[in-house]
Design a protein around this motif. Sequence first.
Motif, mmCIF file in Angstrom:
data_model
loop_
_atom_site.group_PDB
_atom_site.id
_atom_site.type_symbol
_atom_site.label_atom_id
_atom_site.label_comp_id
_atom_site.label_asym_id
_atom_site.label_seq_id
_atom_site.Cartn_x
_atom_site.Cartn_y
_atom_site.Cartn_z
ATOM 1 N N ASP A 47 -10.424 -3.523 -0.786
ATOM 2 C CA ASP A 47 -10.853 -3.270 0.579
ATOM 3 C C ASP A 47 -12.198 -2.540 0.630
ATOM 4 O OD1 ASP A 47 -10.749 -3.577 3.240
ATOM 5 O OD2 ASP A 47 -9.028 -2.303 3.611
ATOM 6 N N ARG A 76 0.834 -1.197 0.000
ATOM 7 C CA ARG A 76 0.000 0.000 0.000
ATOM 8 C C ARG A 76 0.871 1.250 0.000
ATOM 9 N NH1 ARG A 76 -4.442 -2.382 3.414
ATOM 10 N NH2 ARG A 76 -3.930 -4.577 3.377
ATOM 11 N N ASP A 98 -3.694 3.723 3.586
ATOM 12 C CA ASP A 98 -3.480 2.278 3.770
ATOM 13 C C ASP A 98 -4.439 1.460 2.907
ATOM 14 O OD1 ASP A 98 -5.098 3.623 5.897
ATOM 15 O OD2 ASP A 98 -5.721 1.577 6.318
ATOM 16 N N ASN A 99 -5.409 2.131 2.298
ATOM 17 C CA ASN A 99 -6.317 1.429 1.390
ATOM 18 C C ASN A 99 -6.000 1.732 -0.065
ATOM 19 O OD1 ASN A 99 -7.688 0.123 3.414
ATOM 20 N ND2 ASN A 99 -9.307 1.656 3.575
HETATM 21 MG MG MG Z 1 -7.930 -1.452 4.934
#
Ligand code: MG
Length: 484
Positions: free
Chosen positions: A275, A196, A265-266
């Motif tokens: 996600d 990520r 983080d996504n």
């Molecule tokens: Mg996530």
Amino acid sequence: MNLAETPNTENSHNPFLTLNYEPALESLGDDYYDAVIAANFPQHILRWRNDAILPNLGLDPLAVTDKDFITAFGQFQGRKPLLALRYHGYQFGTYNPDLGDGRGFLYGQVRAKDGNLYDFGTKGSGKTPYSRGGDGMLTLKGGMREVLAAEALHRLGVRTSRCLTMIETGLSLWRGDEPSPTRSSVMVRVNSSHIRFGTFERLHYLQRPDLTQKLLDHVIEYYYPHLIAEKNQYVLFYAELVKRVAELVAQWMAAGFCHGVLNTDNMSITGESFDYGPYAFIPTYDPYFTSAYFDYYKRYCYSHQASICQLNLELLQEPLKAIIDKAEMESALRKFNSYYQAEYHLLMWKKLGFAQLELPVGNELLNVTIQFLQDSQVGYHEFFWEIARTFTIKWREEPGLVLKGSHIIPTSETANIFENWCELYHKTLNYFEVEQMDIIAQTLLTHNPQTTLLRPMIESVWEPIAQEDNWQPFNDLLKTIQCQ
Ligand code: MG
Ligand code: AMP
């Protein structure tokens, strides 16, 4: 990884346990992950297997039993540890150094028939050093929502992860956003990568440019291999990521999709969408539609997705500037908007039936379409489906016939803009020959499936599961999504 070591003979016939896993990320050394033992579960019921993606993984759906899925992805006893990946991230604008895989693991990496490396990532398979206060689990409803989102987005042409399987695991979970106790699951997703933006952000936070360099080389080697031979491969990588992310956002926007939690983080380093938590497909065209109930300030609303992803790419320059010239990254990022606009226009024209349009007419048609959708608040997906459903060659002859017999009926306030739209659509059809009308009809059907994954639709398949454990509507919906 864990799989090769599974001992008994029954498992030696399990195709998931004998797949040729490539320890690509593992080979980087343990600065990037923690080895963790997955949880044991009281129950294992296979709720979803995605046969559509097995052939690309080199597996024949007929040769893979339900038990194979359960043993491989639900029963971890006696198996080698899995990898909880380390990462940080900006969450709703605030840097969080306490993240990392809190309920998921990198299960294994597989070289598929298409030549690409894919991650099998579990979600809901137990606690890790990054679980913080969480239980390391995934609710059954959360799992089924992610399965549905990925299949629906894939059908709509979005570059997305897909789910391989979902297994109900028999625990009772407590959640603030679901009637509780609620049921548990392990879901396995197939991603192009689980690296990520936040994986790089963590290395910057730890002041480890050496690890950043190593990870960047890894990313280019595995996910941008066409750049390896280039002298300025690093900045070319960043420039390509900018393009991929801009195009991804355009795909979400055209699909009428609001991801909901665009924290760094996504954000995948391959520019793939993944996600799916509190996502939603927009019911109507509302720029401020916000899918996450906890997004009080509408930070990640539908129309902010492009600017937020652009900001996330800008934030990524911080860790990468140890290796890549900042000014060159800034210059690459300036192209974000033109990439985004070009892709968005192309995709929306396709939704309107046209593979390509000349700019002046194409822009005008798109502007009037958006204005009508916004003013009328007719269903976003319904509008395009009604065009596809009722399209006839007669629309080319007479503007008054456009959308005749459809469910799109303007009010007195939107009658003018609707009439404009019909005139313009009729005019646009006349840029094409009569013989091309069939192609337009086909393009409309390809880009506008009838069934959309609006929230009431998801609830309508969840209710029978929750009330009477009836999975038929869920399975039927997935079949429809995959085949329509
Ligand atoms: Mg996530
Ligand atoms: P998400 O909002 O799903 O992207 O998750 C953000 C972070 O919270 C990630 O580090 C997750 O692994 C972690 N997380 C979310 N739910 C749980 C849970 N039930 N248990 C442990 N960690 C969790």
